[in-house]
Design an enzyme around this catalytic site. Structure first.
Site, short mmCIF file in Angstrom:
data_model
loop_
_atom_site.label_atom_id
_atom_site.label_comp_id
_atom_site.label_asym_id
_atom_site.label_seq_id
_atom_site.Cartn_x
_atom_site.Cartn_y
_atom_site.Cartn_z
N SER A 62 63.44 15.03 -6.25
CA SER A 62 63.60 15.24 -7.88
C SER A 62 63.10 13.89 -8.80
CB SER A 62 65.10 15.43 -8.20
OG SER A 62 65.80 14.37 -8.23
N LYS A 99 68.67 10.10 -12.03
CA LYS A 99 68.07 11.03 -13.00
C LYS A 99 67.57 10.06 -14.10
CE LYS A 99 69.00 15.39 -11.48
NZ LYS A 99 68.87 14.54 -10.25
#
Lengths: 143, 420
Positions: A62, A99
């Site tokens: 990701s 993230k």
């Protein structure tokens, strides 16, 4: 790409030699002898505050577009004040995740891979940030 | 006047487990002792279920299951690493830090708390949480004994924000009135019982004890009384007192009734002690070996015994330590018992460089012995395998039952926390 060796690093087999424990019998002592420096330590480069630094391992892809690949070791500094755009480790659904944190115009956790949608953090939600990722250790030649 | 701050980690082992598993936050969690015997740490949610400290696991198994309490074996590699981080952070915050246990430290904050000590306490707590990730409580007072009480209060009173300041005499008195005498630092269980028998029930009553009455109790009680009144008697140790003894012992997951198996276990403990002594550059002057059957009396045949001997010259050579441990073990061994625990204790420790060679020691042995031990330690610390002496029994699963141990998140590359 031209590669220039700037310094030796890493571990060496040590051979302990007594250095100038007795008078040198002949010749001149090397004038460089007093200037021998310790080798470089990668910790100096990657770890500003050892007590607040943790290592974690990345899973999944990701964060591919910022250069974080599965199996990479991330250096995480908890002592840093988080800023807009930091790559952070955050508690998400009971698990730790990596993230990019956006604070403007709204608080969002953004993956760096178009296959993953950004997560908008509601204003009333308590965001538990574990720490800021400062370095990625990506091994090119796996054993 | 000295200003002490006692910083104590809240439910330390549980907080360590939660650090890398956010799913454990807000749910009841307990951590078990060595060998998964008893509960040694409880989250606030587990305390609320009425699970007492030190409860044997088998007594609460059903309760734990019913409330889905998350149960962990002790992960000492993790707790030790987090503890070192907490202490290193405290040392950055205060000029003088005395490490008191794995999860608490006394700080001398006299020089940095001009005016608002509570603000300093809050800053300490916030910084430890932000840098390391475990919550702490801070008790501030003019003596260590009062700082301990202040810390207990900080933990118990949610509105304190984790920091309680007892420098004010009126605040102090209010707390002492509602504090049980047995909770005071330095008052042992037997002394507390004796005091209660004489009607001294609260810490405030203890603080009013006159000197003549105090003499009827252990000598340290008079000191405790003065400390409760704000008179500093227990000073800051700049350097922690050097360790006087070293213990290596384990409860066995399965009872051992064979002589050879128990002897090997004792030799393993002895070799660990020797390695630990060398790491700290210390030598043992005396050695004790103990073996015992279960203390819980689940078998009718009980036996416990210990034997101690001095070394000719204080030493840390594995061969010497193991040889002496074996001789002591042979004196202790009785057949026909199911042994539950054994251990080796090294005492009369002295710094390696201060050891005087004995009159009859061969002068050339120490360097060769040191070289052999250095080679053994290098191999064993390298993580690529282990060498041991023939008499030793290397650690096997019977050594310790650790059914639910979490990963060595911070001390092994192959156990790093995973992030998605």
């Amino acid at each position: 790409m031209r590669v220039e060796k700037i310094a030796g690093g890493g571990e060496f087999a040590t051979l302990e030699l007594p250095l100038f424990t007795e008078a040198v019998a002949a010749g001149f002592p090397s004038p460089a002898g007093d200037y021998r420096e310790a080798g470089l330590d990668l910790n100096e480069l990657c770890v500003a505050n050892p007590a607040a630094t943790y290592f974690v391992r990345a899973q999944g892809d990701s964060m591919r577009d910022v250069g974080i690949f599965p199996g990479d070791v991330l250096v995480v500094d908890r002592s840093l004040q988080v800023r807009h755009g930091d790559v952070v480790i955050v508690a998400l659904n009971g698990e730790l995740a990596v993230k990019t944190l956006e604070l403007r115009p709204q608080v969002r956790l953004v993956a760096q891979n178009s296959a993953y949608a950004p997560i908008v953090v509601p204003e009333e939600a308590q965001l538990e940030i574990f720490g800021v990722v400062t370095n990625v250790i990506h091994t090119l030649r796996r054993a | 006047m000295t200003v002490y701050a006692l910083v104590d980690c809240n439910n330390f082992y549980v907080s360590c487990e939660r650090l890398f598993q956010p799913a454990l936050c807000g749910v009841p969690v307990v951590v078990l002792s060595n060998n998964d015997g008893c509960i040694v740490a409880r989250s606030a949610e587990a305390k609320a279920l009425g699970i007492a400290m030190g409860t044997p696991l088998f007594k609460v198994r059903e309760l734990l299951r019913r409330h889905r309490v998350r149960v962990f074996s002790s992960n000492y590699a993790l707790y030790g690493d987090i503890s070192a981080r907490v202490m290193a952070t405290l040392e950055q915050l205060a000029p003088r830090v005395e490490i008191y246990s794995i999860d608490e430290a006394f700080l001398d904050i006299s020089a940095i708390c001009a005016g608002d000590a509570v603000a300093v306490g809050r800053r300490i707590a916030a910084t430890v949480y932000r840098h390391v990730g475990v919550p702490v409580s801070v008790g501030i007072a003019p003596t260590k004994t009062l700082a301990k009480l202040a810390n207990n209060a900080a933990k118990r009173q949610p509105d304190s924000g984790g920091v309680v300041d007892l420098r004010d005499a009126a605040a102090r008195l209010r707390l002492l009135e509602i504090t049980d005498v047995g909770e005071v630092w330095g008052v042992g269980r037997r002394t507390a019982e004796k005091l209660r028998g004489r009607g001294i029930v609260s810490a405030a009553q203890l603080a009013r004890l006159d000197r003549a009455t105090a003499r009827r109790y252990p000598v340290t009680l008079a000191r405790t009384v003065r400390e409760l009144n704000g008179v500093e008697c227990i000073a800051m140790d700049d350097a922690p007192a050097p360790q006087r003894q070293m213990v290596c012992s384990r409860s066995f997951a399965r009872r051992i009734d064979e002589r050879e198996a128990l002897r090997q276990a004792v030799c393993e403990f002895a070799s660990r002690i020797a390695a630990r002594l060398r790491r700290q550059q210390q030598c043992a002057g005396a050695l004790q070996v103990f073996i015992r059957t279960s203390a819980f009396g689940d078998s009718d045949r009980c036996y416990a015994n210990a034997a101690t001997a001095a070394l000719d010259t204080p030493g840390n050579d594995s061969r010497v330590i193991m040889g002496l441990a074996t001789r002591l073990f042979e004196q202790l061994w009785r057949g026909g018992y199911a042994y539950a625990k054994a251990g080796v204790i090294a005492s009369d420790l002295v710094a390696q460089q201060r050891v005087q060679p004995g009159l009859f020691d061969a002068v050339d042995t120490p360097p060769r012995s040191a070289a052999l031990m250095h080679a053994i330690d290098t191999i064993n610390d390298g993580g690529r395998g282990r060498v041991w002496f023939g008499s030793q029994r290397p650690e096997r699963d019977w050594f310790m039952r650790r059914a639910n141990v979490s990963a060595a998140y911070t001390t092994r590359w192959d156990s790093l926390p995973l992030v998605k």
